[in-house]
Structures are given as C-alpha cells and as structure tokens.
Design an enzyme around this catalytic site. Sequence first.
Site, PDB file in Angstrom:
ATOM      1  CG  ASP A  17      -1.805  -1.219   1.286  1.00 60.22           C
ATOM      2  OD1 ASP A  17      -2.278  -1.667   0.234  1.00 60.22           O
ATOM      3  OD2 ASP A  17      -1.977  -1.754   2.396  1.00 60.22           O
ATOM      4  CE  LYS A  20       3.296  -2.429  -4.472  1.00 59.18           C
ATOM      5  NZ  LYS A  20       2.879  -2.145  -3.099  1.00 59.18           N
ATOM      6  N   GLY A  44      -3.898  -4.630  -4.106  1.00 63.24           N
ATOM      7  CA  GLY A  44      -4.907  -3.593  -4.327  1.00 63.24           C
ATOM      8  C   GLY A  44      -4.224  -2.337  -4.823  1.00 63.24           C
ATOM      9  CG  HIS A  45      -2.172  -2.129  -7.850  1.00 60.22           C
ATOM     10  ND1 HIS A  45      -1.073  -2.078  -7.029  1.00 60.22           N
ATOM     11  CD2 HIS A  45      -2.099  -3.310  -8.489  1.00 60.22           C
ATOM     12  CE1 HIS A  45      -0.373  -3.186  -7.172  1.00 60.22           C
ATOM     13  NE2 HIS A  45      -0.978  -3.954  -8.040  1.00 60.22           N
ATOM     14  CD  GLN A 216       1.073  -8.769  -2.209  1.00 64.92           C
ATOM     15  OE1 GLN A 216       1.927  -9.392  -2.790  1.00 64.92           O
ATOM     16  NE2 GLN A 216      -0.176  -8.751  -2.628  1.00 64.92           N
TER      17      GLN A 216
HETATM   18  P1  IMP Z   1      -2.331 -12.796   1.922  1.00 63.50           P
HETATM   19  O1  IMP Z   1      -1.399 -12.245   0.900  1.00 63.50           O
HETATM   20  O2  IMP Z   1      -3.774 -12.590   1.572  1.00 63.50           O
HETATM   21  O3  IMP Z   1      -2.007 -14.218   2.275  1.00 63.50           O
HETATM   22  O4  IMP Z   1      -2.115 -11.968   3.287  1.00 63.50           O
HETATM   23  C1  IMP Z   1      -0.923 -12.048   4.044  1.00 63.50           C
HETATM   24  C2  IMP Z   1      -0.597 -10.693   4.669  1.00 63.50           C
HETATM   25  O5  IMP Z   1      -0.253  -9.776   3.640  1.00 63.50           O
HETATM   26  C3  IMP Z   1      -1.762 -10.044   5.424  1.00 63.50           C
HETATM   27  O6  IMP Z   1      -1.231  -9.303   6.506  1.00 63.50           O
HETATM   28  C4  IMP Z   1      -2.360  -9.095   4.394  1.00 63.50           C
HETATM   29  O7  IMP Z   1      -3.040  -8.023   5.010  1.00 63.50           O
HETATM   30  C5  IMP Z   1      -1.106  -8.623   3.703  1.00 63.50           C
HETATM   31  N1  IMP Z   1      -1.335  -8.190   2.322  1.00 63.50           N
HETATM   32  C6  IMP Z   1      -1.531  -8.976   1.234  1.00 63.50           C
HETATM   33  N2  IMP Z   1      -1.664  -8.210   0.137  1.00 63.50           N
HETATM   34  C7  IMP Z   1      -1.536  -6.931   0.526  1.00 63.50           C
HETATM   35  C8  IMP Z   1      -1.536  -5.680  -0.175  1.00 63.50           C
HETATM   36  O8  IMP Z   1      -1.686  -5.589  -1.400  1.00 63.50           O
HETATM   37  N3  IMP Z   1      -1.349  -4.574   0.605  1.00 63.50           N
HETATM   38  C9  IMP Z   1      -1.142  -4.642   1.935  1.00 63.50           C
HETATM   39  N4  IMP Z   1      -1.128  -5.770   2.617  1.00 63.50           N
HETATM   40  C10 IMP Z   1      -1.316  -6.919   1.931  1.00 63.50           C
END
Ligand code: IMP
Length: 404
Positions: A17, A20, A44-45, A216
Amino acid sequence: MDGECMNLAIIGMQFGDEGKGKIVDYLADNFDAVTRFSGGSNAGHTVIYNGEKIKFHILPSGVLRGKIAIMGNGMAINPKKLVEEINMIENHGIHPKVFISSKAHVVTEIHEDLDSELDKLIKIGTTRQGIGPAYYEKYRRTGIRIADLFNREILEKKLKLMMKLNDIHIERNDTSTIASELMEYGKKIKEMVSDTEIIINNMINSGKNILFEGSQGTFLDVDFGTYPYVTSSNTTVGGIVTGLGVPPKKIDKVMGIAKAYTTRVGEGPFPTEVEGEEGKKLREKGGEYGATTGRARRVGYLDLPMLRYATTINGIDEIALTKVDVLQGYPMIKIGIKYKCHGKEHIYPPPDLHKCEVEYIDIDGWNNINDENFKKYIKLIEKETVARVTLVSYGPKREDTVKL
Ligand code: IMP
C-alpha cells in the site's frame, strides 16, 4: 525513462500500500509492457483514470495506459476474478493485450475457503483471497496451473487430490461442478495464455522497455518479511527473476516506493505504530483503508531502518515517496532512525523486531514541497538509505506526482 531504454522494477519498501499503482500509472507511458510477477488478487492498486477511481487487484496497473500486460508464472491467478477485472476495464473503454503464463498457478474457491479456515488458526490476517493455499499447493507439487484449465481429466484429478490432502473440513465435494466452472473461465482467457517467459525475453532482446510491477512490499516477502506475518510469495526484486523468467542482468534499474509514513494491514510487528487519537487522525487524513478488504490500516511513523533494509536487499537506485501531503501541517514529524534490542543498537530491522524499541528523531514539519524543511526530510531519507529520492507524490491525481 526519459528516452533511455530500460527495464525498471517497482518494489514496495514497506508493508504494501505504498502507492505503487499511482507511480506505475505515472511512469507507464515510457514502457512497452507492464508485468506482474507475484501474488494475485490479494493486491490492491487504486488509480485515478479520467477523473474516476479504478481499483485493481490482479492485472498490472499499467494496462490503463494501453500497454501490453504480462502476467508471469510466479502469480497465483483466480480466473474468475481475472475475467471480471478484464470486463471491468473493458467497460471503461480499455481493451488491453494480455498475456498469461501457462505456468502460473490457479486460485479457486476451494483455496479461498482454505485460506479463511487456516487464518482462523494461524491469525495472519490474510486478505482471504486464497493466495497462501495456492502457493502451498504449488510447493507441494499438487497445484493447478493455468494450462490445466484446458484438460478436464487433469483438472478434476487435481481438484480431488486437493480435497483429499487438505484435512481442513470444507462442505463442498462437487469437484465436477468446480471443474466445469473453471473450464468456462479458462475458455474466456485461452487466447491470452502463452509462454510469457519467451515473449518477455524476445521483447527485451529487441529493445523494448519493460516495467516490472511489484505487489505488496518488502516486509511482506515470504523470505525477508516479518515471517510468519507475510504473504506467500517473493515480493522483493528476486521475484522478478523467478516469477517472469527474466535474467537478473536485464533488470536495469530498481525504484523503491515508500509512503511518507508507514501503514500495515493485518497482524504482525509494527515498531513505529501509532495508536489512539493520534493514529486515528493520521489514518483519516491519509484515507488508510484497504483497497482489497476495506479494513482500517494500522498507521505509524516513517521507519528508516526498514527503508535501509529494503534499499539494500532490492538494490534500490531511486525512491518515489508518496502521500507527503498527508504529513503537511504537522509542526513536528517523528522519524524512527534505529532500533534498540537487548541493549544493542541496530540500523537494520533485526529478526526479533517485536522485542525492539525504536529510537526517534524529530524534524520540523512543512507546508508544501518547496519548503526548506521538506528538503531536509528528503535529504535525511537519501543519507540514510543511500538512494536518491527522484519522485514525490502529494495527491491522488497524476499531476500530483512530480520529479525532484
Ligand atoms: P495474503 O497475501 O492474503 O495471504 O495476506 C498475508 C498478509 O499480507 C496479510 O497481513 C495481508 O493483510 C497482507 N497483504 C496482502 N496483500 C496486501 C496488499 O496488497 N497490501 C497490503 N497488505 C497486503
């Protein structure tokens, strides 16, 4: 950039977040193809396009600029969500040329269920998009790949095996229906499925410019992040090599994206976290709510040891600093400069981060990006990371990003 031929990597320096998508959107015109190498719809973009807010999860965000989109083998792709997202941007009048790796892994509704069940036990606070289970199936060598969407026999066999191997109870055993649905989505994307590693290398070798879009951030990387509170893929620069089949020497430059402060969604250590009223104020001012889950993000001060570490392991040459407007108007700004753990000082985040105290410095606040105090803040980041801050963004619109 600026006419030079180059392949540029965009990497998040914090917990995701960082903005990017916005930086990619700003830079995309200089590139022939935009790519993703890791993760899936957990990302999430948010990009403002023609005055409208568009939220992306799975496609590279540069598609909005009409660029070729390449989705690499390192991704975990939910075909249903991909088709929905392609339809969504087509409704905005954008008809992208998309290439999807036949070797990328498939996320199904079973993976989503497993993710939710597993997260009840291990409490990572995942996005529940099925990403973790898709990657653990991959490494167990039982995963479904995009190529399997075109072979009913293999697909059903793999679905059945997945049901058998996952002893978390889920009330669904109709593998035949799931296979039919997956094959329907497979038909819709069939034309796009290719050997993306060959396509991308041919493009590179013929002098085309490629943008590698990280998802991420560095501290959610499965190896270098705050394990186990991480995502299940390599979000750092090495992920480009394995997740797209691009040789390391073809990555010409790495740009790190950092938010002017820090945010985190989900569980896990966050040394510079600010709670209470002050945290609430920062969250509201920054609009810090997750693009994928809508969850309120945890917020905190800028953490320079994190940025130093991200710069070091990703080989970051330049930094784009985002959301600097959110810090505008504060008389003083606190910045984490090093950690103290068990009486020892650390300039990089140590593994037992949750046991460390942060040492802060205070710097004078600023009212705009031409303010001398803002320049001092930039100088401090450059001195501590040994990377140049070359882009600053102070608002959601494209014109709110400027070169320094
Ligand atoms: P997962 O990728 O859904 O398995 O989540 C694992 C961890 O990564 C959790 O803490 C999510 O909140 C975090 N996470 C996954 N994708 C994002 C993103 O695009 N932005 C921020 N945090 C993320």
